[in-house]
Design a protein around this motif. Structure first.
Motif, PDB file in Angstrom:
ATOM      1  N   ALA A  77     -44.131 -40.465 -23.675  1.00  0.00           N
ATOM      2  CA  ALA A  77     -45.484 -40.815 -23.231  1.00  0.00           C
ATOM      3  C   ALA A  77     -46.444 -39.701 -23.623  1.00  0.00           C
ATOM      4  O   ALA A  77     -46.108 -38.526 -23.477  1.00  0.00           O
ATOM      5  CB  ALA A  77     -45.502 -40.985 -21.708  1.00  0.00           C
ATOM      6  N   ARG A  78     -47.627 -40.083 -24.132  1.00  0.00           N
ATOM      7  CA  ARG A  78     -48.641 -39.068 -24.388  1.00  0.00           C
ATOM      8  C   ARG A  78     -49.235 -38.608 -23.046  1.00  0.00           C
ATOM      9  O   ARG A  78     -48.885 -39.143 -22.003  1.00  0.00           O
ATOM     10  CB  ARG A  78     -49.732 -39.644 -25.301  1.00  0.00           C
ATOM     11  CG  ARG A  78     -49.221 -39.934 -26.711  1.00  0.00           C
ATOM     12  CD  ARG A  78     -50.165 -40.819 -27.457  1.00  0.00           C
ATOM     13  NE  ARG A  78     -50.319 -42.093 -26.785  1.00  0.00           N
ATOM     14  CZ  ARG A  78     -51.076 -43.097 -27.208  1.00  0.00           C
ATOM     15  NH1 ARG A  78     -51.772 -42.950 -28.308  1.00  0.00           N
ATOM     16  NH2 ARG A  78     -51.142 -44.224 -26.540  1.00  0.00           N
ATOM     17  N   ALA A  79     -50.144 -37.623 -23.145  1.00  0.00           N
ATOM     18  CA  ALA A  79     -50.647 -37.010 -21.922  1.00  0.00           C
ATOM     19  C   ALA A  79     -51.777 -37.830 -21.308  1.00  0.00           C
ATOM     20  O   ALA A  79     -52.920 -37.382 -21.221  1.00  0.00           O
ATOM     21  CB  ALA A  79     -51.109 -35.592 -22.234  1.00  0.00           C
ATOM     22  N   ASP A  83     -50.061 -44.213 -20.521  1.00  0.00           N
ATOM     23  CA  ASP A  83     -48.786 -44.034 -21.231  1.00  0.00           C
ATOM     24  C   ASP A  83     -47.659 -43.749 -20.235  1.00  0.00           C
ATOM     25  O   ASP A  83     -46.563 -44.295 -20.338  1.00  0.00           O
ATOM     26  CB  ASP A  83     -48.863 -42.816 -22.166  1.00  0.00           C
ATOM     27  CG  ASP A  83     -49.356 -43.162 -23.562  1.00  0.00           C
ATOM     28  OD1 ASP A  83     -50.299 -43.967 -23.653  1.00  0.00           O
ATOM     29  OD2 ASP A  83     -48.801 -42.631 -24.540  1.00  0.00           O
ATOM     30  N   ILE A  84     -47.960 -42.859 -19.294  1.00  0.00           N
ATOM     31  CA  ILE A  84     -46.913 -42.412 -18.363  1.00  0.00           C
ATOM     32  C   ILE A  84     -46.488 -43.569 -17.448  1.00  0.00           C
ATOM     33  O   ILE A  84     -45.298 -43.781 -17.195  1.00  0.00           O
ATOM     34  CB  ILE A  84     -47.414 -41.179 -17.568  1.00  0.00           C
ATOM     35  CG1 ILE A  84     -47.529 -39.991 -18.541  1.00  0.00           C
ATOM     36  CG2 ILE A  84     -46.490 -40.834 -16.411  1.00  0.00           C
ATOM     37  CD1 ILE A  84     -48.225 -38.770 -17.969  1.00  0.00           C
ATOM     38  N   CYS A  87     -44.344 -45.928 -19.384  1.00  0.00           N
ATOM     39  CA  CYS A  87     -43.039 -45.318 -19.624  1.00  0.00           C
ATOM     40  C   CYS A  87     -42.175 -45.418 -18.347  1.00  0.00           C
ATOM     41  O   CYS A  87     -40.993 -45.771 -18.409  1.00  0.00           O
ATOM     42  CB  CYS A  87     -43.248 -43.860 -20.046  1.00  0.00           C
ATOM     43  SG  CYS A  87     -41.743 -43.023 -20.446  1.00  0.00           S
ATOM     44  N   THR A 101     -43.211 -36.390 -21.479  1.00  0.00           N
ATOM     45  CA  THR A 101     -44.625 -36.435 -21.840  1.00  0.00           C
ATOM     46  C   THR A 101     -44.987 -35.171 -22.627  1.00  0.00           C
ATOM     47  O   THR A 101     -44.378 -34.123 -22.458  1.00  0.00           O
ATOM     48  CB  THR A 101     -45.525 -36.656 -20.595  1.00  0.00           C
ATOM     49  OG1 THR A 101     -46.880 -36.649 -21.013  1.00  0.00           O
ATOM     50  CG2 THR A 101     -45.323 -35.616 -19.517  1.00  0.00           C
ATOM     51  N   THR A 127     -51.146 -34.618 -15.699  1.00  0.00           N
ATOM     52  CA  THR A 127     -50.225 -35.633 -16.231  1.00  0.00           C
ATOM     53  C   THR A 127     -48.781 -35.346 -15.821  1.00  0.00           C
ATOM     54  O   THR A 127     -48.028 -36.268 -15.508  1.00  0.00           O
ATOM     55  CB  THR A 127     -50.350 -35.750 -17.766  1.00  0.00           C
ATOM     56  OG1 THR A 127     -50.281 -34.455 -18.352  1.00  0.00           O
ATOM     57  CG2 THR A 127     -51.635 -36.431 -18.164  1.00  0.00           C
ATOM     58  N   ALA A 131     -46.452 -37.805 -13.609  1.00  0.00           N
ATOM     59  CA  ALA A 131     -45.109 -38.249 -14.021  1.00  0.00           C
ATOM     60  C   ALA A 131     -44.082 -37.916 -12.944  1.00  0.00           C
ATOM     61  O   ALA A 131     -43.213 -38.724 -12.606  1.00  0.00           O
ATOM     62  CB  ALA A 131     -44.726 -37.592 -15.351  1.00  0.00           C
ATOM     63  N   TRP A 140     -41.380 -32.036 -20.356  1.00  0.00           N
ATOM     64  CA  TRP A 140     -42.706 -31.811 -20.948  1.00  0.00           C
ATOM     65  C   TRP A 140     -42.579 -31.018 -22.243  1.00  0.00           C
ATOM     66  O   TRP A 140     -41.780 -30.083 -22.324  1.00  0.00           O
ATOM     67  CB  TRP A 140     -43.639 -31.070 -19.981  1.00  0.00           C
ATOM     68  CG  TRP A 140     -44.989 -30.868 -20.587  1.00  0.00           C
ATOM     69  CD1 TRP A 140     -45.937 -31.821 -20.782  1.00  0.00           C
ATOM     70  CD2 TRP A 140     -45.521 -29.655 -21.120  1.00  0.00           C
ATOM     71  NE1 TRP A 140     -47.036 -31.280 -21.413  1.00  0.00           N
ATOM     72  CE2 TRP A 140     -46.813 -29.941 -21.634  1.00  0.00           C
ATOM     73  CE3 TRP A 140     -45.049 -28.354 -21.218  1.00  0.00           C
ATOM     74  CZ2 TRP A 140     -47.625 -28.990 -22.221  1.00  0.00           C
ATOM     75  CZ3 TRP A 140     -45.854 -27.388 -21.822  1.00  0.00           C
ATOM     76  CH2 TRP A 140     -47.134 -27.713 -22.307  1.00  0.00           C
TER      77      TRP A 140
END
Ligand code: KIV
Ligand code: ZN
Length: 519
Positions: A77-79, A83-84, A87, A101, A127, A131, A140
């Motif tokens: 997942a991007r930041a 996305d998170i 995911c 992430t 982020t 998550a 990370w």
């Protein structure tokens, strides 16, 4: 403290970073099968995809999460929260879910979302915290860590640890580091950052300078306890650290690198071949561990030494990676049981329906070719059954030779209907491709046409690989036949079949979602 243990976790990213290499797209079923093989071979963490990237990736990650028996299942997942969340939804049903992430922290990467150091630090805090509120296991990554300023790298890693990251991955995104630097970087991070000894450090190396495996092993010596890698080193540009290389290096040189993994190395050959056939990326002959020549000895001195004592020229036994030393040829009278035994010797554990398909193609080949060598069988398996049958070559006859024009008379089934055409071209392959294009007009551009002779002799099979590109979609087709033009036609049609499937998939494709688009 992370470094107190000498058990190194293997994090496989064949289905994410590996699949990202242009043309390596795998079908849903291929992904499930490869994930199952990874799980069975003892991989600790499987990065199964990038759930926000496409419906297909989301589905693959969710299904792999549901099916996995042992491994932790991870999604990328991007930041950003969207996305998170996506995911987290994809890995939700895994017995052991992980969110990975990342954000690019080097000056070059920070410039893309145009964030100041402080703004990026805040984003990392928010982020990773988000998550961690969704799953216990959060990884990370500061993308391009090896080109990030030292002070800033330490600062953001500390923030990520405080926000709940349980693994900190240090990516060498562009394959820029070298072994000594790789070891020093990890050991200095562990020494400097408060809380670093509570979490696991991982290494993620790309192979742009051919040092990925060496850099990963050096990182372990510096204190990393997770290696990120792919089968056959699959990955963008020059690829990633190859799983088989790090695992075998740790096994064979355990005297100087006293670290262990949970990998059953006898499963290496089988999975290497499955990934090669699913991705369409052939393994180079001289590739360490899994290349065709990795255990071949041709010179007289080497053969003589091998006969007297295999250890003279082999630092590991073929059986250690799942290869049998024996090579009994098969012929047209061989039955299914013999074929299954041969496949097993060669490192392939195939399901019954797959065996049937290979058997039919084996019989066709044995009718045309006196001796069917191990390499022929590997080529049959790797060429695989067609991904889907929108298009099928039914009849092909070419006229070639010194007198131009060369021509191809082709009958092809297009969605169940037989169509025929005669086309000319500059040589038989060109004429054949023109005929395919006349029956199925398309705008795809030929990116790669590659022919390999599988064995020696004029009746050798040719394995042909065709890669096509259309509006950013890259697909690969592969086929093997004793007739190079037939193999070429089938590989071309195979690639078009994959293209049709990719076109039909609604929405976006993995390659369309950019790392750069991080905010
Ligand atoms: O190479 C890289 O930086 C990556 C990250 C997403 C970890 O693949
Ligand atoms: Zn990567």
């Amino acid at each position: 403290m992370t470094t107190a243990t000498n058990r190194v976790k293997i994090f496989d990213t064949t289905l994410r970073d590996g699949e990202q290499s242009p043309g390596a797209t795998m079908t849903h079923d291929e992904k499930l099968e490869i994930a199952e093989l990874l799980d069975q071979m003892g991989v600790d963490i499987i990065e199964a995809g990038f759930p926000i990237a496409s419906e297909g990736d989301f589905r693959a990650v969710s299904e792999i999460a549901q099916r996995s028996q042992n491994a932790t299942i991870c999604g990328l997942a991007r930041a950003n929260f969207k996305d998170i969340d996506r995911c987290a939804e994809a890995v939700r049903n895994a017995a052991k879910p992980r969110i990975h992430t990342f954000i690019g922290t080097s000056p070059l990467h920070r410039a893309i979302p145009n964030l100041t150091q402080d703004e990026m630090a805040e984003r990392i805090h928010d982020t990773v915290t988000h998550a961690r509120n969704l799953v216990e296991d959060v990884q990370w990554s500061p993308m391009d860590a090896t080109r990030t300023e030292w002070d800033y790298l330490c600062r953001v890693i500390e923030i990520a640890i405080k926000a709940g990251a349980t693994t900190i991955n240090i990516p060498d995104t562009v394959g820029y580091t070298a072994p000594r630097e790789s070891a020093d970087l990890i050991s200095r991070l562990i020494e400097t950052i408060p809380g670093a000894d509570e979490i696991t450090f991982a290494t993620h190396c790309h192979n742009d300078l051919g040092m990925a495996t060496a850099n990963s092993l050096a990182a372990v010596e510096g204190g990393a306890r997770q290696i990120e890698c792919t089968i056959n080193g699959l990955g963008e540009r020059a690829g990633n650290t190859a799983l088989e290389e790090v695992v075998m290096a740790l096994k064979v040189r355990n005297d100087i690198m006293p670290f262990t993994t949970g990998i059953d190395t006898t499963k290496i050959m089988n999975i290497s071949r499955r990934v090669a056939s699913a991705s369409g990326f052939n393994v180079q002959y001289n590739k360490a561990i899994v290349g065709k020549n990795a255990f071949a000895h041709e010179s007289g001195i080497h053969q003589d030494g091998m006969l007297k004592n295999a250890e003279t020229f082999e630092i590991m036994r073929p059986a250690d990676v799942g290869l049998s030393g024996t090579s009994l040829p098969l012929g047209k009278h061989s039955g299914r049981a013999a074929l299954r035994a041969k496949l097993k010797d060669l490192g392939y554990d195939v399901a019954d329906n797959e065996l049937m398909d290979i058997f039919v193609r084996f019989k066709e080949l044995a009718d045309r070719k006196k001796e069917v060598y191990d390499e022929d069988i590997v080529a049959l398996v790797q060429a695989g059954a067609p991904a889907s049958e929108h298009l099928k070559v039914k009849f092909l006859r070419v006229i070639c030779g010194t007198e131009a024009p060369q021509s191809a008379d082709l009958t092809m089934t297009v969605d169940g209907e037989d169509k025929q055409v005669t086309a000319q071209g500059d040589g038989p392959v060109d004429a054949t491709f023109n005929a395919v294009k006349a029956l199925f007009p398309h705008g795809a551009r030929l990116q790669l046409y590659q022919v390999h002779a599988v064995t020696e002799g004029t009746d050798a099979q040719a394995t042909v690989t065709v890669r096509l590109e259309e509006d950013g979609l890259v697909v690969t087709g592969q086929s093997a036949d004793t007739d190079t033009v037939v193999a070429s036609a089938k590989a071309y049609v195979g690639a078009l079949n994959r293209l049709i499937v990719r076109r039909q998939k609604s929405g976006k494709d993995t390659k369309e979602v950019s790392y750069k688009d991080t905010v």
